[in-house]
Write a protein that holds these residues in place. Structure first.
Motif, PDB file in Angstrom:
ATOM      1  N   TYR A   9       0.394  -1.423  -0.121  1.00 34.31           N
ATOM      2  CA  TYR A   9       0.015  -0.157  -0.689  1.00 34.31           C
ATOM      3  C   TYR A   9       0.984   1.063  -0.680  1.00 34.31           C
ATOM      4  O   TYR A   9       0.447   2.145  -0.602  1.00 34.31           O
ATOM      5  CB  TYR A   9      -0.983   0.331   1.229  1.00 34.31           C
ATOM      6  N   GLY A  82      -5.178   1.648   7.579  1.00 33.53           N
ATOM      7  CA  GLY A  82      -6.448   0.593   7.772  1.00 33.53           C
ATOM      8  C   GLY A  82      -7.624   0.500   8.786  1.00 33.53           C
ATOM      9  O   GLY A  82      -8.437  -0.284   8.694  1.00 33.53           O
ATOM     10  N   LEU A  96      -8.736  -1.121   0.775  1.00 29.58           N
ATOM     11  CA  LEU A  96      -7.949  -0.447   0.722  1.00 29.58           C
ATOM     12  C   LEU A  96      -6.896  -0.818  -1.328  1.00 29.58           C
ATOM     13  O   LEU A  96      -6.107  -0.373  -1.539  1.00 29.58           O
ATOM     14  CB  LEU A  96      -6.911  -1.177   2.329  1.00 29.58           C
TER      15      LEU A  96
END
Length: 118
Positions: A9, A82, A96
């Protein structure tokens, strides 16, 4: 969230940040050029005005996403990535994956879009 996913991410966020910075820079340049072009008649003025407004809106939207990306990177640093900023619940991985800069879980995002969440 495990370190492997977190690093994926982070990489996606940094890549998107670079893309948006480049886009914002080009949009600002295009906006300045549109401002410098002389308008000869009313139709040219209207077209120029529309172009400037369009570029301003695009730049504004891109800057907002840049802000959200920076917030997401900061949450990574603090260990809060998160986690929904509204309810504190864990965000779904699919959410996500789709929007790595998301601040809210799907339920809280729906509430925000309905004006029920600040």
């Amino acid at each position: 969230m495990d370190k492997r996913h977190l690093e994926q991410y982070r990489k996606r966020l940094l890549e998107r940040k670079e893309q948006l910075l480049d886009t914002v820079s080009r949009t600002e340049h295009d906006g300045r050029e549109a401002d410098e072009e002389p308008a000869h008649d009313l139709a040219d003025k209207a077209s120029s005005s529309y172009t400037k407004e369009f570029l301003f809106k695009k730049s504004n939207d891109d800057r907002f996403i840049l802000h959200l990306i920076q917030e997401a990177l900061e949450r990574m640093g603090s260990g809060a990535y998160g986690v929904c900023v509204a309810c504190g619940g864990e965000m779904q991985q699919k959410r996500l994956d789709a929007v790595p800069w998301a601040r809210h879980c799907i339920e809280c995002q729906e509430k925000q879009e309905q004006g029920l969440l600040q």
